[in-house]
Design a protein around this motif. Structure first.
Motif, PDB file in Angstrom:
ATOM      1  N   GLN A  47       0.813  -1.209   0.000  1.00  0.00           N
ATOM      2  CA  GLN A  47       0.000   0.000   0.000  1.00  0.00           C
ATOM      3  C   GLN A  47       0.849   1.263   0.000  1.00  0.00           C
ATOM      4  O   GLN A  47       0.362   2.342  -0.339  1.00  0.00           O
ATOM      5  N   ASP A  48       2.107   1.134   0.386  1.00  0.00           N
ATOM      6  CA  ASP A  48       3.067   2.240   0.414  1.00  0.00           C
ATOM      7  C   ASP A  48       4.443   1.608   0.574  1.00  0.00           C
ATOM      8  O   ASP A  48       4.551   0.404   0.789  1.00  0.00           O
ATOM      9  N   VAL A  65      10.233   7.901  -0.007  1.00  0.00           N
ATOM     10  CA  VAL A  65       8.922   7.392   0.400  1.00  0.00           C
ATOM     11  C   VAL A  65       7.929   7.480  -0.755  1.00  0.00           C
ATOM     12  O   VAL A  65       7.874   8.488  -1.467  1.00  0.00           O
ATOM     13  N   PHE A  66       7.123   6.420  -0.912  1.00  0.00           N
ATOM     14  CA  PHE A  66       6.059   6.372  -1.914  1.00  0.00           C
ATOM     15  C   PHE A  66       4.764   6.048  -1.182  1.00  0.00           C
ATOM     16  O   PHE A  66       4.626   4.979  -0.598  1.00  0.00           O
ATOM     17  N   GLU A  67       3.834   6.995  -1.190  1.00  0.00           N
ATOM     18  CA  GLU A  67       2.540   6.840  -0.509  1.00  0.00           C
ATOM     19  C   GLU A  67       1.476   6.474  -1.541  1.00  0.00           C
ATOM     20  O   GLU A  67       0.559   7.243  -1.808  1.00  0.00           O
ATOM     21  N   GLU A  68       1.617   5.276  -2.110  1.00  0.00           N
ATOM     22  CA  GLU A  68       0.689   4.836  -3.156  1.00  0.00           C
ATOM     23  C   GLU A  68       0.730   3.316  -3.255  1.00  0.00           C
ATOM     24  O   GLU A  68       1.721   2.700  -2.876  1.00  0.00           O
ATOM     25  N   PRO A  69      -0.341   2.701  -3.775  1.00  0.00           N
ATOM     26  CA  PRO A  69      -0.338   1.259  -3.980  1.00  0.00           C
ATOM     27  C   PRO A  69       0.676   0.887  -5.077  1.00  0.00           C
ATOM     28  O   PRO A  69       0.752   1.550  -6.110  1.00  0.00           O
ATOM     29  N   LEU A  70       1.446  -0.179  -4.813  1.00  0.00           N
ATOM     30  CA  LEU A  70       2.471  -0.624  -5.750  1.00  0.00           C
ATOM     31  C   LEU A  70       2.479  -2.145  -5.826  1.00  0.00           C
ATOM     32  O   LEU A  70       2.216  -2.830  -4.836  1.00  0.00           O
ATOM     33  N   GLU A  71       2.782  -2.663  -6.998  1.00  0.00           N
ATOM     34  CA  GLU A  71       2.925  -4.096  -7.216  1.00  0.00           C
ATOM     35  C   GLU A  71       4.362  -4.501  -6.887  1.00  0.00           C
ATOM     36  O   GLU A  71       5.304  -3.816  -7.281  1.00  0.00           O
ATOM     37  N   VAL A  72       4.543  -5.587  -6.154  1.00  0.00           N
ATOM     38  CA  VAL A  72       5.886  -6.103  -5.875  1.00  0.00           C
ATOM     39  C   VAL A  72       6.225  -7.075  -7.000  1.00  0.00           C
ATOM     40  O   VAL A  72       5.828  -8.241  -6.990  1.00  0.00           O
ATOM     41  N   ALA A  73       6.940  -6.561  -8.001  1.00  0.00           N
ATOM     42  CA  ALA A  73       7.301  -7.373  -9.161  1.00  0.00           C
ATOM     43  C   ALA A  73       8.388  -8.384  -8.813  1.00  0.00           C
ATOM     44  O   ALA A  73       8.411  -9.486  -9.348  1.00  0.00           O
ATOM     45  N   HIS A  89      17.561  -8.309   5.119  1.00  0.00           N
ATOM     46  CA  HIS A  89      18.123  -7.345   4.172  1.00  0.00           C
ATOM     47  C   HIS A  89      17.343  -7.517   2.874  1.00  0.00           C
ATOM     48  O   HIS A  89      17.464  -8.528   2.191  1.00  0.00           O
ATOM     49  N   THR A  90      16.520  -6.521   2.542  1.00  0.00           N
ATOM     50  CA  THR A  90      15.487  -6.658   1.521  1.00  0.00           C
ATOM     51  C   THR A  90      15.676  -5.667   0.377  1.00  0.00           C
ATOM     52  O   THR A  90      15.768  -4.468   0.604  1.00  0.00           O
ATOM     53  N   HIS A  91      15.695  -6.192  -0.855  1.00  0.00           N
ATOM     54  CA  HIS A  91      15.700  -5.351  -2.045  1.00  0.00           C
ATOM     55  C   HIS A  91      14.472  -5.714  -2.873  1.00  0.00           C
ATOM     56  O   HIS A  91      14.074  -6.881  -2.918  1.00  0.00           O
ATOM     57  N   ALA A  92      13.878  -4.708  -3.504  1.00  0.00           N
ATOM     58  CA  ALA A  92      12.641  -4.955  -4.242  1.00  0.00           C
ATOM     59  C   ALA A  92      12.545  -4.089  -5.481  1.00  0.00           C
ATOM     60  O   ALA A  92      13.122  -3.007  -5.548  1.00  0.00           O
ATOM     61  N   VAL A  93      11.781  -4.604  -6.436  1.00  0.00           N
ATOM     62  CA  VAL A  93      11.362  -3.839  -7.607  1.00  0.00           C
ATOM     63  C   VAL A  93       9.852  -3.715  -7.490  1.00  0.00           C
ATOM     64  O   VAL A  93       9.137  -4.719  -7.476  1.00  0.00           O
ATOM     65  N   LEU A  94       9.382  -2.483  -7.354  1.00  0.00           N
ATOM     66  CA  LEU A  94       7.959  -2.206  -7.240  1.00  0.00           C
ATOM     67  C   LEU A  94       7.503  -1.482  -8.497  1.00  0.00           C
ATOM     68  O   LEU A  94       8.273  -0.728  -9.092  1.00  0.00           O
ATOM     69  N   SER A  95       6.252  -1.700  -8.886  1.00  0.00           N
ATOM     70  CA  SER A  95       5.788  -1.042 -10.105  1.00  0.00           C
ATOM     71  C   SER A  95       4.488  -0.292  -9.864  1.00  0.00           C
ATOM     72  O   SER A  95       3.652  -0.685  -9.049  1.00  0.00           O
ATOM     73  N   ALA A 103      12.907   0.835  -7.590  1.00  0.00           N
ATOM     74  CA  ALA A 103      13.697  -0.261  -7.044  1.00  0.00           C
ATOM     75  C   ALA A 103      14.716   0.234  -6.042  1.00  0.00           C
ATOM     76  O   ALA A 103      15.147   1.381  -6.090  1.00  0.00           O
ATOM     77  N   GLY A 104      15.100  -0.664  -5.145  1.00  0.00           N
ATOM     78  CA  GLY A 104      16.149  -0.353  -4.199  1.00  0.00           C
ATOM     79  C   GLY A 104      16.051  -1.165  -2.932  1.00  0.00           C
ATOM     80  O   GLY A 104      15.368  -2.194  -2.878  1.00  0.00           O
ATOM     81  N   HIS A 105      16.722  -0.678  -1.895  1.00  0.00           N
ATOM     82  CA  HIS A 105      16.751  -1.304  -0.571  1.00  0.00           C
ATOM     83  C   HIS A 105      15.430  -0.972   0.120  1.00  0.00           C
ATOM     84  O   HIS A 105      15.179   0.182   0.466  1.00  0.00           O
ATOM     85  N   LEU A 106      14.581  -1.980   0.300  1.00  0.00           N
ATOM     86  CA  LEU A 106      13.259  -1.760   0.885  1.00  0.00           C
ATOM     87  C   LEU A 106      13.355  -1.760   2.410  1.00  0.00           C
ATOM     88  O   LEU A 106      13.641  -2.780   3.021  1.00  0.00           O
ATOM     89  N   ASN A 107      13.142  -0.592   3.005  1.00  0.00           N
ATOM     90  CA  ASN A 107      13.185  -0.498   4.461  1.00  0.00           C
ATOM     91  C   ASN A 107      11.856  -0.933   5.069  1.00  0.00           C
ATOM     92  O   ASN A 107      11.822  -1.697   6.012  1.00  0.00           O
ATOM     93  N   SER A 108      10.758  -0.431   4.511  1.00  0.00           N
ATOM     94  CA  SER A 108       9.441  -0.781   5.049  1.00  0.00           C
ATOM     95  C   SER A 108       8.392  -0.619   3.965  1.00  0.00           C
ATOM     96  O   SER A 108       8.579   0.132   3.005  1.00  0.00           O
ATOM     97  N   ALA A 109       7.290  -1.321   4.149  1.00  0.00           N
ATOM     98  CA  ALA A 109       6.144  -1.225   3.242  1.00  0.00           C
ATOM     99  C   ALA A 109       4.961  -1.875   3.946  1.00  0.00           C
ATOM    100  O   ALA A 109       5.133  -2.831   4.706  1.00  0.00           O
ATOM    101  N   THR A 110       3.781  -1.377   3.682  1.00  0.00           N
ATOM    102  CA  THR A 110       2.575  -1.962   4.259  1.00  0.00           C
ATOM    103  C   THR A 110       2.031  -3.012   3.306  1.00  0.00           C
ATOM    104  O   THR A 110       1.711  -2.713   2.151  1.00  0.00           O
ATOM    105  N   VAL A 111       1.922  -4.231   3.794  1.00  0.00           N
ATOM    106  CA  VAL A 111       1.486  -5.359   2.970  1.00  0.00           C
ATOM    107  C   VAL A 111       0.027  -5.191   2.568  1.00  0.00           C
ATOM    108  O   VAL A 111      -0.831  -4.922   3.407  1.00  0.00           O
TER     109      VAL A 111
END
Length: 139
Positions: A47-48, A65-73, A89-95, A103-111
């Motif tokens: 969700q962010d 910070v991205f305050e929007e719904p994103l797909e975890v590709a 230690h988490t890295h992600a590509v979100l779309s 993309a980058g080092h994902l610190n936090s995100a709401t599932v």
């Protein structure tokens, strides 16, 4: 280069709880199963999100910070010990809906939804401060 051979011992698949923190869900699984080291893959939607970008010149993380719904590709990472706690230690590509990737080092995100595959290693791995980069790395 520092390296060592590891064997895998157990594997888990998990569905993440909607509204929980993405990285904390992975760390909770590692805590519950007493996984001291491992590697994971995950996918889903958030969700962010907050990425951390490491400024190599200043040797400091900067939040993005991205305050929007994103797909975890794609999401990959590892579990090891950091400051006496299990750390994912988490890295992600979100779309975005447009297909634009972040993309980058994902610190936090709401599932919103998430699925994870965690593979345990047979050895404990501990992150230590690397003097050259000032990052906590496997040494």
């Amino acid at each position: 280069m520092h390296y060592r051979e590891v064997e895998t011992t157990r594997e888990f698949v998990a569905s993440m709880e909607t509204g929980a923190d993405w990285r904390e869900e992975i760390e909770s699984l590692a805590d519950e199963q007493e996984i001291d080291a491992g590697f994971f893959y995950a996918l889903g939607a958030v969700q962010d999100a907050e990425f951390w970008f490491y400024d190599q010149r200043r040797k400091e993380y900067e939040p993005v910070v991205f305050e929007e719904p994103l797909e975890v590709a794609a999401c990959v990472g590892n579990v090891s010990w950091l400051d006496g706690e299990r750390f994912a230690h988490t890295h992600a590509v979100l779309s975005r809906p447009s297909g634009q990737a972040l993309a980058g080092h994902l610190n936090s995100a709401t599932v919103f939804s998430g699925e994870c595959h965690l593979r345990e290693f047979d050895t404990e791995l501990v992150r230590e401060r690397d003097e050259t980069t000032e990052l906590d790395l496997w040494l």
